[in-house]
Design a protein around this motif. Structure first.
Motif, PDB file in Angstrom:
ATOM      1  N   ALA A 139       0.877  -1.164   0.260  1.00  0.00           N
ATOM      2  CA  ALA A 139      -0.100   0.014  -0.017  1.00  0.00           C
ATOM      3  C   ALA A 139       0.698   1.163   0.107  1.00  0.00           C
ATOM      4  O   ALA A 139       0.517   2.296  -0.563  1.00  0.00           O
ATOM      5  N   TRP A 140       1.951   1.301   0.629  1.00  0.00           N
ATOM      6  CA  TRP A 140       2.891   2.283   0.811  1.00  0.00           C
ATOM      7  C   TRP A 140       4.094   2.344  -0.070  1.00  0.00           C
ATOM      8  O   TRP A 140       5.122   3.107  -0.172  1.00  0.00           O
ATOM      9  N   ALA A 141       4.050   1.455  -1.075  1.00  0.00           N
ATOM     10  CA  ALA A 141       4.939   1.142  -2.108  1.00  0.00           C
ATOM     11  C   ALA A 141       5.394   2.890  -2.771  1.00  0.00           C
ATOM     12  O   ALA A 141       6.520   2.649  -2.996  1.00  0.00           O
ATOM     13  N   VAL A 142       4.453   3.526  -3.228  1.00  0.00           N
ATOM     14  CA  VAL A 142       4.846   4.855  -3.941  1.00  0.00           C
ATOM     15  C   VAL A 142       5.048   6.053  -2.982  1.00  0.00           C
ATOM     16  O   VAL A 142       4.910   7.175  -3.549  1.00  0.00           O
ATOM     17  N   ALA A 143       5.157   5.764  -1.604  1.00  0.00           N
ATOM     18  CA  ALA A 143       5.128   6.838  -0.906  1.00  0.00           C
ATOM     19  C   ALA A 143       6.193   7.829  -1.202  1.00  0.00           C
ATOM     20  O   ALA A 143       6.158   9.072  -0.768  1.00  0.00           O
ATOM     21  N   VAL A 144       7.582   7.297  -1.380  1.00  0.00           N
ATOM     22  CA  VAL A 144       8.583   8.132  -1.870  1.00  0.00           C
ATOM     23  C   VAL A 144       8.301   8.958  -2.997  1.00  0.00           C
ATOM     24  O   VAL A 144       8.642  10.234  -3.013  1.00  0.00           O
ATOM     25  N   PRO A 145       8.096   8.373  -4.181  1.00  0.00           N
ATOM     26  CA  PRO A 145       7.641   9.164  -5.257  1.00  0.00           C
ATOM     27  C   PRO A 145       6.540  10.151  -5.021  1.00  0.00           C
ATOM     28  O   PRO A 145       6.769  11.363  -5.597  1.00  0.00           O
ATOM     29  N   VAL A 146       5.649   9.919  -4.209  1.00  0.00           N
ATOM     30  CA  VAL A 146       4.423  10.680  -3.957  1.00  0.00           C
ATOM     31  C   VAL A 146       5.175  12.092  -3.156  1.00  0.00           C
ATOM     32  O   VAL A 146       4.830  13.234  -3.258  1.00  0.00           O
ATOM     33  N   LEU A 147       5.791  11.860  -2.246  1.00  0.00           N
ATOM     34  CA  LEU A 147       6.626  12.974  -1.367  1.00  0.00           C
ATOM     35  C   LEU A 147       7.491  13.848  -2.296  1.00  0.00           C
ATOM     36  O   LEU A 147       7.505  14.997  -2.077  1.00  0.00           O
ATOM     37  N   ILE A 148       8.114  13.192  -3.199  1.00  0.00           N
ATOM     38  CA  ILE A 148       8.973  14.080  -4.063  1.00  0.00           C
ATOM     39  C   ILE A 148       8.193  15.044  -5.288  1.00  0.00           C
ATOM     40  O   ILE A 148       8.347  15.953  -5.515  1.00  0.00           O
ATOM     41  N   GLU A 149       7.348  14.172  -5.691  1.00  0.00           N
ATOM     42  CA  GLU A 149       6.384  14.560  -6.836  1.00  0.00           C
ATOM     43  C   GLU A 149       5.580  15.643  -6.292  1.00  0.00           C
ATOM     44  O   GLU A 149       5.128  16.495  -7.006  1.00  0.00           O
ATOM     45  N   GLU A 150       4.766  15.203  -5.343  1.00  0.00           N
ATOM     46  CA  GLU A 150       3.600  16.112  -4.941  1.00  0.00           C
ATOM     47  C   GLU A 150       3.621  16.718  -3.601  1.00  0.00           C
ATOM     48  O   GLU A 150       2.788  17.553  -3.248  1.00  0.00           O
ATOM     49  N   LYS A 151       4.902  16.466  -2.655  1.00  0.00           N
ATOM     50  CA  LYS A 151       5.259  17.156  -1.718  1.00  0.00           C
ATOM     51  C   LYS A 151       4.064  17.217  -0.812  1.00  0.00           C
ATOM     52  O   LYS A 151       3.721  18.363  -0.224  1.00  0.00           O
ATOM     53  N   ARG A 152       3.641  16.187  -0.243  1.00  0.00           N
ATOM     54  CA  ARG A 152       2.262  16.057   0.731  1.00  0.00           C
ATOM     55  C   ARG A 152       2.866  15.725   1.945  1.00  0.00           C
ATOM     56  O   ARG A 152       1.821  15.766   2.858  1.00  0.00           O
ATOM     57  N   GLY A 153       3.887  15.617   2.435  1.00  0.00           N
ATOM     58  CA  GLY A 153       4.406  15.475   3.816  1.00  0.00           C
ATOM     59  C   GLY A 153       4.648  13.792   3.996  1.00  0.00           C
ATOM     60  O   GLY A 153       4.065  13.144   3.225  1.00  0.00           O
ATOM     61  N   VAL A 154       4.729  13.762   5.297  1.00  0.00           N
ATOM     62  CA  VAL A 154       5.247  12.068   5.568  1.00  0.00           C
ATOM     63  C   VAL A 154       3.666  11.447   5.460  1.00  0.00           C
ATOM     64  O   VAL A 154       3.599  10.461   4.615  1.00  0.00           O
TER      65      VAL A 154
END
Length: 248
Positions: A139-154
């Motif tokens: 479920a959390w597989a793309v958390a790092v890409p989201v953080l970098i691309e969308e800057k949504r915080g932890v």
């Protein structure tokens, strides 16, 4: 809300192809980055682990623990840099590896927070009969890409990752299985050149594992970046060009 036309299943073959294409375009520089961010920390962990067991020296044990966290952070940093760079490559632009590392470093604090939360969450899930841990990992597989691309915080990145992977988790689990098999083969190939007894040749043992980690970490980072692009494309109709425009 994404339109129904964009509610498609992800294509694992396309994910793999995208990852391979991104790495192939800049293999030497990506390998260098993977060596520094994943290979060197892995070497330190393996070396201090073996020597620490042999001597049971407090200093060595402390260094090993520190090296573990450095390895975890380096892996996340590599993933973060690969996300930006791969998206640029997939949209036909220059990889800008230096700039990608710079972007990743500017998000160093949330990266550390993300590493801590995900490690704790997955570890806790693994203790609960393993399956919950695997479910969280997928479920959390793309958390790092989201953080970098969308800057949504932890926590925003974790929630967004869960949203993007929903409906595709069996496919992502299949991709994970493929990666584990490939990583095992790579580890076996490198291991064939390593010492049979790590306690008699701790340096060589650590070096072989570091080289193996360099390759497998690069593959993992590239596949995660490609997976993120695929999920955004399938669910929301995003394109590589559109995603890359954020970094312009």
């Amino acid at each position: 809300m994404a339109s129904l036309a964009h509610q498609q299943k992800i294509d694992i073959g396309r994910v793999i192809q995208g990852g391979v294409s991104a790495v192939g375009a800049n293999a030497p520089m990506y390998l260098l980055a993977a060596l520094v961010l994943a290979g060197v920390p892995t070497f330190l962990v393996q070396y201090f682990f073996v020597t620490g067991i042999q001597s049971f020296n407090t200093t060595t044990i402390v260094l090993m623990v520190v090296s573990v966290f450095v390895t975890l952070f380096g892996t996340y940093l590599l993933q973060a840099a690969m996300v930006r760079s791969s998206i640029l490559v997939l949209s036909g632009r220059d990889a800008d590896i230096g700039g990608s590392l710079g972007v990743a470093l500017r998000l160093v604090l949330p990266m550390i927070g993300l590493a801590i939360v995900t490690t704790f969450g997955v570890a806790l899930g693994m203790m609960l009969l393993i399956v919950p841990g695997i479910m969280l990992y997928v479920a959390w597989a793309v958390a790092v890409p989201v953080l970098i691309e969308e800057k949504r915080g932890v926590f925003g990145s974790l929630g967004r990752s869960a949203e993007l992977t929903k409906g595709s988790r069996w496919a992502i689990f299949g991709l994970l299985v493929v990666y584990v098999i490939v990583a095992s083969v790579i580890g076996g190939v490198f291991g064939a050149f390593g010492p049979t007894n790590p306690f008699e040749a701790s340096f060589a043992f650590a070096l072989v594992n570091a080289l193996s980690s360099t390759v497998t970490s690069l593959i993992a980072a590239a596949m995660l970046a490609s997976l993120y692009v695929e999920l955004r494309t399938a669910k929301e109709g995003a394109t590589s060009d559109g995603l890359a425009a954020i970094f312009a």
